[in-house]
Design an enzyme around this catalytic site. Sequence first.
Site, PDB file in Angstrom:
ATOM      1  N   THR A 230     -19.348 -14.897 -16.090  1.00 47.99           N
ATOM      2  CA  THR A 230     -20.030 -14.431 -14.883  1.00 47.99           C
ATOM      3  C   THR A 230     -20.644 -13.052 -15.105  1.00 47.99           C
ATOM      4  OG1 THR A 230     -18.541 -15.698 -13.455  1.00 47.99           O
ATOM      5  CG2 THR A 230     -19.676 -13.822 -12.453  1.00 47.99           C
TER       6      THR A 230
ATOM      7  N   GLU B 282       4.234   1.719  13.919  1.00 44.93           N
ATOM      8  CA  GLU B 282       5.136   2.048  15.015  1.00 44.93           C
ATOM      9  C   GLU B 282       4.981   3.508  15.434  1.00 44.93           C
ATOM     10  OE1 GLU B 282       7.624  -0.626  12.199  1.00 44.93           O
ATOM     11  OE2 GLU B 282       5.835   0.641  12.088  1.00 44.93           O
TER      12      GLU B 282
END
Length: 365
Positions: free
Chosen positions: A198, A54
């Site tokens: 992983t 704003e």
Amino acid sequence: MLDHEKYMRRCIELSRQGEGRTSPNPLVGAVVVNDNGDIIGEGFHAAYGGAHAEVVALDKAGVAAAKQTLYVNLEPCCHHGKTPPCTDRVIASGVKRVVFGMLDPNPKVAGGGQKLLEDAGIETISNILVKECRYVNRGFLKWQEKWLPWLCLKIAATVDGRIADRHKHSRWISGKEARRHTQELRNAYDCVMVGSGTVIIDDPELIVHDLPDARNPMRAIIDTRLLTGPNRQVCQHDDFLTWIFASQEAIDKHSSSFPKSVSLMATPVQEGHVDLNAVLNLLGADGIRKVLCEGGAGLGAALLEQKLVDEIQWFIAPKLLVDGQAKSALTGSKNVNLPDAVNFISHTYKEVGPDLLIHALIHEP
């Protein structure tokens, strides 16, 4: 009459430019529109601690903002944080109307911003494109409501649901366009998460490659037995954090020294594995609002079994391995009957290069 949805879409579009950079604050965009429908100022919250949307939009509009309309995708804040309340600046600008997409669920705001504006004689209109406004701030909203970050599971698999061949080779199942999309996801999320398997098999960096003005997310490694060594690539970058979640027992036994950017996080263990709910709580408490899980098969299945996945991005590559020993995309441990399958509340399909992307929501933002 101004088209409220048109300008709200612009607010949402602007807000996304702050993705990955504003947490724990929400993503906010704002536009100032005159009575002719011209945008005379716009902006977005670019980074935590920086000016709010704003303020940026009103500063750009300057004195021309007086008697005009301010659009913003989230109710203007009315409390002191890193910056003064936005409501102060909005009232001082002289705008006649504020249109916002949704109320801010933060208890420090929660309708208080709207009341201050109305008490100052400013017309307010709310609940514009609420569904879209909630989605863009899904991480912020989940934290406010459940004290947990939003979790997206990303998978790239063959048509027959394999993420690697029997020799654990996975590069590359998906095409270059899908891999670029993954980089864009990392750039937009606060944290990227993988399991120890992983890390050991692929030794990934888990950083953002080949994107302009990119930033790297925090890395979270789920590693109950602390198999990740300090020589792995995820431990080699000093400019951003890596947290390794392991049992206290494993940490006590570990003698290797890690770089200062790597933190070993002693985490409760349930049934022989790190408590994933505790992991997400720790991440959320540190300001992480959105987590991208990139694998592996066991971690993805565990997150789904524990109902911790909110969103899925699943790439299907146009190829078949046709090998029963190739690595499945998900390796769950429970006996699940069809009526108990994970259901999507919504989903879309999109071609990304040669691959098909299924984007699905499991939980509403």
